[in-house]
Design an enzyme around this catalytic site. Structure first.
Site, PDB file in Angstrom:
ATOM      1  N   TRP A 149       3.754  26.206 -32.958  1.00 35.51           N
ATOM      2  CA  TRP A 149       4.590  27.417 -33.011  1.00 35.51           C
ATOM      3  C   TRP A 149       5.244  27.576 -34.380  1.00 35.51           C
ATOM      4  O   TRP A 149       6.202  26.879 -34.702  1.00 35.51           O
ATOM      5  CB  TRP A 149       5.681  27.351 -31.934  1.00 35.51           C
ATOM      6  CG  TRP A 149       5.106  27.367 -30.562  1.00 35.51           C
ATOM      7  CD1 TRP A 149       4.774  28.470 -29.840  1.00 35.51           C
ATOM      8  CD2 TRP A 149       4.791  26.235 -29.740  1.00 35.51           C
ATOM      9  NE1 TRP A 149       4.258  28.095 -28.629  1.00 35.51           N
ATOM     10  CE2 TRP A 149       4.250  26.736 -28.529  1.00 35.51           C
ATOM     11  CE3 TRP A 149       4.881  24.850 -29.894  1.00 35.51           C
ATOM     12  CZ2 TRP A 149       3.822  25.907 -27.496  1.00 35.51           C
ATOM     13  CZ3 TRP A 149       4.461  24.028 -28.875  1.00 35.51           C
ATOM     14  CH2 TRP A 149       3.939  24.552 -27.685  1.00 35.51           C
ATOM     15  N   HIS A 174       8.225  31.668 -27.898  1.00 38.56           N
ATOM     16  CA  HIS A 174       7.557  31.934 -26.617  1.00 38.56           C
ATOM     17  C   HIS A 174       8.617  32.200 -25.553  1.00 38.56           C
ATOM     18  O   HIS A 174       9.820  32.071 -25.830  1.00 38.56           O
ATOM     19  CB  HIS A 174       6.622  30.776 -26.200  1.00 38.56           C
ATOM     20  CG  HIS A 174       7.237  29.403 -26.276  1.00 38.56           C
ATOM     21  ND1 HIS A 174       6.558  28.253 -26.012  1.00 38.56           N
ATOM     22  CD2 HIS A 174       8.497  28.995 -26.592  1.00 38.56           C
ATOM     23  CE1 HIS A 174       7.346  27.195 -26.153  1.00 38.56           C
ATOM     24  NE2 HIS A 174       8.532  27.625 -26.507  1.00 38.56           N
TER      25      HIS A 174
HETATM   26  N1  DAH Z   1       4.356  28.967 -24.212  1.00 39.16           N
HETATM   27  C1  DAH Z   1       2.949  28.866 -24.504  1.00 39.16           C
HETATM   28  C2  DAH Z   1       2.635  29.585 -25.823  1.00 39.16           C
HETATM   29  O1  DAH Z   1       3.357  30.414 -26.233  1.00 39.16           O
HETATM   30  C3  DAH Z   1       2.127  29.457 -23.393  1.00 39.16           C
HETATM   31  C4  DAH Z   1       2.205  28.621 -22.166  1.00 39.16           C
HETATM   32  C5  DAH Z   1       1.271  27.639 -21.933  1.00 39.16           C
HETATM   33  C6  DAH Z   1       3.221  28.798 -21.247  1.00 39.16           C
HETATM   34  C7  DAH Z   1       1.330  26.867 -20.808  1.00 39.16           C
HETATM   35  C8  DAH Z   1       3.289  28.040 -20.102  1.00 39.16           C
HETATM   36  C9  DAH Z   1       2.323  27.046 -19.891  1.00 39.16           C
HETATM   37  O2  DAH Z   1       4.254  28.179 -19.183  1.00 39.16           O
HETATM   38  O3  DAH Z   1       2.398  26.257 -18.759  1.00 39.16           O
HETATM   39  O4  DAH Z   1       1.652  29.296 -26.422  1.00 39.16           O
END
Ligand code: DAH
Length: 332
Positions: A149, A174
């Protein structure tokens, strides 16, 4: 004819004129270049004696100005009267309606579907702290996973209010930090959906923007399993696309889930498309919110709203969403 008589007659005529055409007739009658009554007097001035000129000249010229003014005012009065007249039988003016942005459409569809299967819609802050965005999600400082990120960090003065553990501030990368915020203040079982705006510090291209939208899902209870996740998410996608779809689950890594998966879908006749990350909530995440890890389990998922909109509407470039170009938004 003397000036005073002309004045009286002309005033009466102007008063009686009830449209622009009648005004013009009056104007020609008195001020017409060829044979206007007042014009004739003005023309004859040059043949008069000096004494007569003095007597008539000033009055005649003043009357010319006065009549012009009166006619002017009358015309104005007539035109505003016309504007005020309301013809209730006329067809109404069409109001130009704007368009909802395609991302707003998608956001609404997603909320509606998840509400219909009993998910609670939750909102969270775009300005986050390091603890909720990273540490509590099992992404400690200096851990290579942080490289997933690219982050907009916020400049700030050091905090002296005892909140040191939350670290620095940033624009959330996120929607996952809302998992932590929700669990900090709620007891399971629950199922939530968190749509929201997210930010990444990266170079933009057809599939990357520095600002985009995500939807986070979280379901926690005593016996929530990956099978529940499959049912929920497949129900969602079938409703969202209104079609039968194929699903493919691939093992993947996200620090806050174990095991982690990525989900691909295939529309009839199409190719496989990667649509989301998901998995079973990592026990370190439950530890961070002081849940008893033996008593609960849950699944989490996260997907890009922009990406779903691009797939559903066949939009080739994510930057179009943020271009502010009406030729684009008017198509939805
Ligand atoms: N937060 C991750 C992203 O932005 C996406 C994500 C992946 C969210 C797996 C989740 C998860 O809740 O279980 O790349």
């Amino acid at each position: 004819m003397d000036i005073e008589t002309i004045r009286e007659k002309a005033k009466n005529d102007i008063r009686d004129a009830n449209d622009a055409q009648a005004c013009e007739v009056v104007r020609v009658r008195y001020l017409g270049r060829k044979d206007g009554e007042l014009t004739n007097i003005l023309k004859s001035l040059k043949d008069m004696s000096l004494e007569e000129k003095r007597k008539f000249g000033v009055g005649a010229n003043e009357l010319k100005i006065e009549l012009n003014e009166l006619i002017e005012n009358k015309l104005k009065e007539l035109s505003t009267k016309k504007e005020r007249h309301l013809d209730v039988t006329k067809p109404g003016k069409k109001v130009a309606l704007g368009h909802l942005h395609p991302l707003t459409h998608i956001d609404k569809q997603i909320r509606d579907i998840f509400s219909s299967i009993n998910f609670t819609i939750v909102d969270g802050p775009e300005l986050e702290d390091e603890y909720h965005n990273f540490d509590a999600l099992n992404i400690p400082a200096d851990h290579p996973a942080r490289d997933m990120w690219d982050t907009f960090w916020i400049k700030q003065k050091t905090k002296e209010d005892g909140n040191k553990h939350i670290g620095k501030f940033l624009m959330r990368t996120h929607t996952s930090p809302m998992q932590i915020r929700y669990m900090e203040t709620h007891k399971p079982p629950f199922q939530i959906l968190v749509p929201g705006r997210t930010f990444r510090y990266e170079a933009t291209d057809a599939s990357h923007e520095i600002n985009f939208y995500q939807v986070e899902g979280l379901m926690v209870g005593p016996d929530v399993t990956l099978a529940n996740f499959k049912f929920v998410i497949e129900t969602f996608f079938k409703k969202f696309f209104g079609k039968e779809l194929e699903f493919r689950y691939r093992p993947s890594y996200f620090p806050f889930v174990e095991p982690g998966v990525e989900l691909d879908i295939r529309l009839p006749g199409g190719k496989w498309l990667e649509v989301m990350g998901a998995g079973m909530v990592h026990r370190n995440v439950f530890d961070a919110v002081k849940y008893e890890r033996r008593e609960v389990q849950g699944f989490a998922f996260g997907m890009g709203l922009d990406r779903l909109a691009m797939i559903k509407y066949g939009i080739p470039d994510i930057r179009l969403f943020y271009s502010g170009d009406a030729r684009f938004t008017e198509q939805f």
